[in-house]
Design an enzyme around this catalytic site. Structure first.
Site: not given
Ligand code: AMP
Ligand code: ZN
Length: 112
Positions: A3, A6, A29, A45, A86, A97, A99, A101
């Protein structure tokens, strides 16, 4: 656990951290959609908000405390911002995982 969030928590992947405490981490992000776009996540997680249980009430309070700290640290506490989590396919969740925003720094449009 394969993940990416994680891996950010345990330092296997880099991130630009804005806030961290015992249970929560917040980082920029990688693909921001606004001048401020920070992800606030539990270190534990949890796949999505659908997986939260009664035992996670304190964790949710800690996440929201962290979000307020992120808002202050990034300068959007007064101007306003949006919190989005989301969930699943229609919600366009791409990282399984939990989160939140934290998006701001410009006038946001409404609605999805
Ligand atoms: P979601 O689409 O709501 O699952 O959001 C996932 C978010 O994680 C997206 O806005 C991606 O741009 C962001 N994301 C993916 N990989 C990384 C990373 N390694 N570091 C920071 N943000 C990331
Ligand atoms: Zn995770």
């Amino acid at each position: 656990m394969d993940c990416i969030f994680c891996k950010i928590v345990n330092g296997e992947l880099p991130s630009k951290k804005v806030y961290e405490d015992e249970h929560v981490v917040a980082f920029h992000d990688i693909s921001p959609i606004a001048p401020v776009h920070v992800l606030t996540i539990p270190k534990k997680h949890i796949a999505s908000a659908m997986e939260l249980g009664e035992g996670d009430a304190e964790l949710l309070a800690q996440l929201h405390h962290a979000i307020r700290e992120v808002a202050r640290a990034t300068g959007v506490a007064e101007s306003g911002f949006r919190i989005i989590s989301n969930i699943g396919s229609d919600g366009q969740q791409t990282v399984p995982h939990l989160h939140f925003h934290v998006i701001g720094g410009r006038q946001l449009e409404w609605k999805a």
